[in-house]
Design a protein around this motif. Structure first.
Motif, mmCIF file in Angstrom:
data_model
loop_
_atom_site.group_PDB
_atom_site.id
_atom_site.type_symbol
_atom_site.label_atom_id
_atom_site.label_comp_id
_atom_site.label_asym_id
_atom_site.label_seq_id
_atom_site.Cartn_x
_atom_site.Cartn_y
_atom_site.Cartn_z
ATOM 1 N N ILE A 26 -21.528 -45.261 8.604
ATOM 2 C CA ILE A 26 -21.156 -46.274 7.613
ATOM 3 C C ILE A 26 -22.395 -47.055 7.210
ATOM 4 C CG2 ILE A 26 -19.842 -48.393 7.226
ATOM 5 C CD1 ILE A 26 -17.696 -47.312 9.023
ATOM 6 N N PRO A 27 -22.744 -47.086 5.924
ATOM 7 C CA PRO A 27 -23.925 -47.849 5.502
ATOM 8 C C PRO A 27 -23.692 -49.352 5.648
ATOM 9 C CG PRO A 27 -22.737 -46.998 3.592
ATOM 10 C CD PRO A 27 -22.080 -46.417 4.799
ATOM 11 N N ASP A 28 -24.562 -49.996 6.384
ATOM 12 C CA ASP A 28 -24.377 -51.430 6.636
ATOM 13 C C ASP A 28 -25.694 -52.006 7.153
ATOM 14 O OD1 ASP A 28 -23.224 -53.890 6.913
ATOM 15 O OD2 ASP A 28 -22.322 -53.459 8.854
ATOM 16 N N LYS A 29 -26.179 -53.060 6.520
ATOM 17 C CA LYS A 29 -27.449 -53.670 6.915
ATOM 18 C C LYS A 29 -27.253 -54.917 7.767
ATOM 19 C CE LYS A 29 -30.096 -52.017 2.924
ATOM 20 N NZ LYS A 29 -30.939 -52.400 1.754
ATOM 21 N N ASP A 30 -26.291 -55.744 7.425
ATOM 22 C CA ASP A 30 -26.140 -57.028 8.104
ATOM 23 C C ASP A 30 -24.911 -57.104 9.014
ATOM 24 O OD1 ASP A 30 -24.194 -56.977 6.191
ATOM 25 O OD2 ASP A 30 -24.936 -58.683 5.041
ATOM 26 N N GLY A 31 -24.158 -56.017 9.166
ATOM 27 C CA GLY A 31 -23.006 -55.994 10.063
ATOM 28 C C GLY A 31 -21.701 -56.420 9.434
ATOM 29 N N ARG A 32 -21.713 -56.871 8.181
ATOM 30 C CA ARG A 32 -20.480 -57.364 7.563
ATOM 31 C C ARG A 32 -19.490 -56.239 7.291
ATOM 32 N NH1 ARG A 32 -22.621 -61.904 3.153
ATOM 33 N NH2 ARG A 32 -23.610 -63.293 4.702
ATOM 34 N N THR A 33 -19.990 -55.134 6.763
ATOM 35 C CA THR A 33 -19.100 -54.006 6.467
ATOM 36 C C THR A 33 -18.477 -53.454 7.740
ATOM 37 O OG1 THR A 33 -20.484 -53.416 4.562
ATOM 38 C CG2 THR A 33 -18.957 -51.740 5.377
ATOM 39 N N VAL A 34 -19.279 -53.378 8.794
ATOM 40 C CA VAL A 34 -18.801 -52.818 10.065
ATOM 41 C C VAL A 34 -17.681 -53.666 10.651
ATOM 42 C CG1 VAL A 34 -19.459 -52.367 12.448
ATOM 43 C CG2 VAL A 34 -20.952 -51.650 10.601
ATOM 44 N N ARG A 35 -17.847 -54.979 10.629
ATOM 45 C CA ARG A 35 -16.825 -55.824 11.247
ATOM 46 C C ARG A 35 -15.517 -55.787 10.462
ATOM 47 N NH1 ARG A 35 -19.872 -61.653 10.304
ATOM 48 N NH2 ARG A 35 -19.194 -62.061 8.169
ATOM 49 N N TRP A 36 -15.599 -55.712 9.136
ATOM 50 C CA TRP A 36 -14.379 -55.579 8.342
ATOM 51 C C TRP A 36 -13.715 -54.223 8.588
ATOM 52 C CZ3 TRP A 36 -11.462 -59.072 6.275
ATOM 53 C CH2 TRP A 36 -12.007 -60.299 5.865
ATOM 54 N N TYR A 37 -14.526 -53.196 8.731
ATOM 55 C CA TYR A 37 -14.015 -51.855 9.021
ATOM 56 C C TYR A 37 -13.264 -51.847 10.353
ATOM 57 C CZ TYR A 37 -14.170 -46.896 10.338
ATOM 58 O OH TYR A 37 -13.843 -45.622 10.747
ATOM 59 N N VAL A 109 -21.085 -61.698 16.212
ATOM 60 C CA VAL A 109 -21.997 -60.750 16.860
ATOM 61 C C VAL A 109 -22.966 -60.157 15.833
ATOM 62 C CG1 VAL A 109 -22.156 -58.540 18.073
ATOM 63 C CG2 VAL A 109 -20.385 -60.185 18.699
ATOM 64 N N THR A 110 -24.265 -60.286 16.115
ATOM 65 C CA THR A 110 -25.295 -59.746 15.213
ATOM 66 C C THR A 110 -26.171 -58.700 15.887
ATOM 67 O OG1 THR A 110 -26.761 -61.592 15.809
ATOM 68 C CG2 THR A 110 -25.408 -61.853 13.834
ATOM 69 N N LEU A 111 -26.159 -58.645 17.228
ATOM 70 C CA LEU A 111 -26.965 -57.670 17.958
ATOM 71 C C LEU A 111 -26.235 -56.326 18.015
ATOM 72 C CD1 LEU A 111 -29.378 -56.943 19.826
ATOM 73 C CD2 LEU A 111 -27.984 -57.779 21.748
ATOM 74 N N LYS A 112 -26.837 -55.303 17.410
ATOM 75 C CA LYS A 112 -26.292 -53.951 17.416
ATOM 76 C C LYS A 112 -24.788 -53.943 17.097
ATOM 77 C CE LYS A 112 -29.654 -52.423 20.882
ATOM 78 N NZ LYS A 112 -29.854 -51.829 22.221
ATOM 79 N N PHE A 116 -21.432 -52.341 19.141
ATOM 80 C CA PHE A 116 -20.462 -53.278 19.690
ATOM 81 C C PHE A 116 -19.049 -52.918 19.233
ATOM 82 C CE2 PHE A 116 -17.994 -57.160 19.910
ATOM 83 C CZ PHE A 116 -18.402 -57.724 21.107
ATOM 84 N N TYR A 117 -18.868 -52.722 17.936
ATOM 85 C CA TYR A 117 -17.528 -52.412 17.429
ATOM 86 C C TYR A 117 -17.096 -50.996 17.802
ATOM 87 C CZ TYR A 117 -17.486 -56.784 14.838
ATOM 88 O OH TYR A 117 -17.480 -58.111 14.511
ATOM 89 N N PHE A 118 -18.051 -50.105 17.967
ATOM 90 C CA PHE A 118 -17.731 -48.770 18.472
ATOM 91 C C PHE A 118 -17.083 -48.862 19.847
ATOM 92 C CE2 PHE A 118 -18.881 -45.251 21.247
ATOM 93 C CZ PHE A 118 -18.412 -44.151 20.538
ATOM 94 N N LEU A 119 -17.674 -49.685 20.716
ATOM 95 C CA LEU A 119 -17.138 -49.838 22.069
ATOM 96 C C LEU A 119 -15.782 -50.530 22.055
ATOM 97 C CD1 LEU A 119 -20.455 -50.888 23.864
ATOM 98 C CD2 LEU A 119 -19.308 -48.664 23.981
ATOM 99 N N LEU A 120 -15.604 -51.525 21.180
ATOM 100 C CA LEU A 120 -14.304 -52.196 21.086
ATOM 101 C C LEU A 120 -13.204 -51.222 20.671
ATOM 102 C CD1 LEU A 120 -14.779 -55.736 19.463
ATOM 103 C CD2 LEU A 120 -14.448 -55.142 21.856
ATOM 104 N N LEU A 121 -13.483 -50.404 19.660
ATOM 105 C CA LEU A 121 -12.470 -49.459 19.183
ATOM 106 C C LEU A 121 -12.206 -48.355 20.203
ATOM 107 C CD1 LEU A 121 -13.471 -49.121 15.412
ATOM 108 C CD2 LEU A 121 -11.567 -50.413 16.396
ATOM 109 N N ALA A 122 -13.263 -47.925 20.907
ATOM 110 C CA ALA A 122 -13.072 -46.912 21.955
ATOM 111 C C ALA A 122 -12.195 -47.468 23.071
ATOM 112 C CB ALA A 122 -14.423 -46.458 22.503
#
Length: 539
Positions: A26-37, A109-112, A116-122
Motif C-alpha cells: 500500500i503506497p503510504d508516506k506518513d502512515g495516514r493511509t495505512v491506519r485508515w486501511y 503511532v508514527t514508528l514503522k 505495527f498495523y500488520f501485527l495488529l491485524l495478524a
C-alpha cells in the motif's frame, strides 16, 4: 439468499490476516493511509461477526454452531475445524470489538506504522482463532502464533525496558505452551483411535489418573496466561512497557484466553480431574484477589498498579470456575467479558495520561484535574466500574460469583465462609487503591512544572469516542445483565450439570488401585455426597 453454510468463522479469522499481508504494497508516506486501511478492515471484520451472531447464532442451543470442518492431515485426523458456542461466542465478539478500538487507539503511532498495523491485524485473526478452533493441535498452533505479534509489539514499540519485558513474556508463555502440546498429544494418542478433534476427545474414557496429569499440565499453561500466582510476574513487566493499544489487547483479550481455555480444556474435557482440582482453583483465586490487590496498593507506577488490579480481578474467574454452580460459572464468564471492557478502558486512559504528563510515577503527578476535566471524568467512571460500583458490569459479575459460590452444595459451610470472607477483603481493598490513585493523579499537591506544561491538554474527540464505546456495554450489562448472560446460559447450564455429575461420581467411586495413586484434594472443602440436582433460576 441462504447463508447458513457460509464460512463465517473462517472468513473472520482469515480476512484480517489476508488484509495484513497487503499492507507492504500500500503506497503510504506518513502512515495516514495505512491506519485508515487497518481501521476499515477491523470494522468490516467486526461487522461480519456481529451479523453472523444476530442471524445465525441460536441462544437456546448449548452445542457448537457455525461449525466448519475441512480435512488437513487425514492420517492424524487433523482438520481445520472451527465452531462457536456460549463459551466462545462472547469472547469472539469481545475480540473484534476491542481490537477495532485498539486500532483506533493506535492513531498516534508514527514508528514503522505498516509493521505495527500488520501485527495488529495478524493478532486479530489469531485471537479469534484461539476461541473458535475445535482441534487440539490447531489450537496449539494458533496459541503459539499469536505470541509472535505480541513479542514484536513489546520489543519494538515498548518503553525503556521493552526487550526485558518482551523476552520475559515470550519465555513464560512459550514455556507454558509446551505443556499444552504434551497434554494434547497424550490425549490424542490414548486409546485405539488417534484424533485431535475436541468433541471426539471429550468422548474418550480417560482414566482418572491420566486426567489428573493432563489437567495439571493444562493448568500450568493457562495459569501463565490468565495469569495465576505465582506465574503472573510477566504481566506487570509487559504492561509497564507496552503502548496504549497493546495494553488494550493484553488486558482486553489476552488474559481471557487463559480463562477460556481453563473452562474449555480443564473443566469441560477433564471433568473427573476437575473434581480434585476445583478447591485448588478456588484457593488460588482468593490468593490472586488478595495478593494482587495488596501489591497494587503498594505500586507507585501507574501502569503496574492497573496491571496488578487485573490480576486481582481474574481471581473471581477462578472462584466461579470452581463453584460447581451455574450462577458461579456464569459469573466467571461475565467477569471475563466485563474485565475485558473495563481493563481496556483503564489502560487506554493510562496511555492518554502518559502522553500528556510524560510520567507514570504517581509521586510526580498531582493537580492535573483542572487542566484535563474530560480525562478526569472518564478515568473516574472507569475506575468506579473496576471497583464494582452497582450499575456497572463488574458489580454484576462479582456478585454472581459470590452468590454462586456461597450457595454451592459441593463445599462445606466452613470452607465457603473462609473463601467468601477472604475474597471480600480483596473487594474492600480495590476501592482503596483505585480512589487513592485518582486522588494522586488529579488532585493532591500540584506539580507546578507539570501543570504549566503546554502539552497538558484535555481529551480529544477520538479519545472520548473510544472510552464511550467501552462504557456503553459496561453500563448496559450493569443495568441489564441478561443482555450478555442469555448468550451463554444454555452452555453454562449444560457444563455445570456435567461437572456436578463428575464430582458426584468421583466422591462415590471406591478406592481402586488407579484412583489411590492420586493425591486427594477433596478434604479441602468438597462434600460431593450431598450434591443435589442443579437448581437453575431465571436470571
Amino acid at each position: 439468499m441462504d447463508l447458513t453454510h457460509f464460512p463465517w468463522l473462517s472468513t473472520s479469522i482469515l480476512f484480517p490476516i489476508a488484509a495484513a499481508l497487503l499492507l507492504p504494497i500500500i503506497p503510504d508516506k506518513d502512515g495516514r493511509t495505512v491506519r485508515w486501511y487497518a481501521l476499515v478492515v477491523g470494522l468490516l471484520d467486526f461487522a461480519l461477526l456481529v451479523y453472523a451472531f444476530y442471524t445465525q447464532y441460536d441462544f437456546s442451543n448449548p452445542g457448537l454452531q457455525l461449525v466448519e470442518s475441512y480435512s488437513w492431515v487425514p492420517q492424524l485426523d487433523l482438520k481445520w475445524s472451527v465452531g462457536a458456542d456460549g463459551l466462545s461466542m462472547p469472547l469472539i465478539l469481545l475480540t473484534g470489538f476491542i481490537t477495532t478500538l485498539a486500532t483506533l487507539a493506535a492513531w498516534p503511532v508514527t514508528l514503522k506504522p505498516k509493521l505495527f498495523y500488520f501485527l495488529l491485524l495478524a493478532m486479530y485473526g489469531g485471537q479469534i482463532a484461539v476461541f473458535a478452533v475445535q482441534d487440539m493441535l490447531l489450537f496449539f498452533l494458533v496459541w503459539e502464533l499469536e505470541l509472535i505479534p505480541v513479542y514484536l509489539l513489546l520489543a519494538i514499540w515498548g518503553g525503556k525496558k521493552r526487550l526485558y519485558a518482551a523476552t520475559k513474556f515470550i519465555l513464560y508463555t512459550a514455556g507454558g505452551s509446551l505443556f499444552i502440546l504434551v497434554a494434547a498429544l497424550a490425549m490424542a494418542f490414548y486409546g485405539d483411535t488417534v484424533t485431535f478433534d475436541m468433541r471426539a476427545l471429550m468422548d474418550k474414557h480417560l482414566p482418572v489418573n491420566l486426567q489428573f496429569w493432563l489437567y495439571a499440565a493444562f493448568l500450568i499453561a493457562y495459569a501463565v496466561k490468565l495469569p495465576i500466582f505465582p506465574l503472573h510476574t510477566w504481566l506487570p513487566d509487559a504492561h509497564g512497557e507496552a503502548t496504549a493499544p497493546v495494553h488494550m489487547l493484553l488486558a482486553g483479550i489476552l488474559l481471557k484466553m487463559g480463562g477460556y481455555a481453563l473452562i474449555r480444556m480443564n473443566a469441560e474435557m477433564l471433568p473427573d480431574a476437575h473434581a480434585y482440582f476445583a478447591p485448588i482453583l478456588v484457593v488460588l483465586g482468593v490468593v490472586n484477589i488478595i495478593y494482587a490487590a495488596l501489591t497494587s496498593f503498594a505500586q507507585r507506577n501507574l501502569k503496574r498498579k492497573i496491571a496488578y488490579s487485573s490480576i486481582s480481578h481474574m481471581g473471581f474467574v477462578l472462584i466461579g470456575i470452581g463453584s460447581f454452580t451455574d450462577l458461579g460459572l456464569s459469573g466467571a464468564v461475565l467477569q471475563m467479558v466485563s474485565h475485558g471492557l473495563i481493563g481496556a478502558s483503564l489502560f487506554f486512559l493510562v496511555g492518554a495520561t502518559y502522553d500528556r504528563t510524560h510520567t507514570l510515577i504517581l509521586d510526580e503527578m498531582g493537580g492535573v484535574g483542572k487542566q484535563m476535566p474530560k480525562i478526569f471524568s472518564m478515568f473516574t467512571t472507569c475506575s468506579l466500574a473496576s471497583l464494582a460500583l452497582p450499575g456497572m458490569s463488574g458489580f454484576v459479575a462479582e456478585l454472581m460469583v459470590f452468590v454462586g459460590f456461597s450457595t454451592s452444595d459441593a463445599y462445606s459451610s466452613t470452607f465457603k465462609v473462609i473463601i467468601v470472607f477472604l475474597a471480600a477483603i480483596g473487594v474492600i481493598l480495590t476501592p482503596i487503591y483505585l480512589l487513592s490513585m485518582l486522588r494522586e493523579i488529579f488532585f493532591g499537591p500540584e506539580n507546578k512544572e507539570l501543570t504549566s506544561h503546554e502539552a497538558l491538554i484535555d481529551a480529544e474527540p477520538r479519545e472520548v469516542f473510544i472510552v464511550a464505546c467501552l462504557l456503553i456495554p459496561i453500563i448496559g450489562i450493569g443495568f441489564y445483565p441478561k443482555l450478555l448472560t442469555q448468550v451463554y446460559d444454555a452452555k453454562t447450564q449444560q457444563l455445570t450439570a456435567r461437572l456436578r455429575d463428575s464430582v458426584f461420581t468421583v466422591a462415590q467411586r471406591p478406592q481402586s488401585t488407579t484412583a489411590s495413586t492420586l493425591p486427594s484434594f477433596l478434604p479441602l472443602g468438597i462434600k460431593a455426597q450431598s450434591l443435589q440436582a442443579p437448581t437453575l433460576g431465571d436470571r
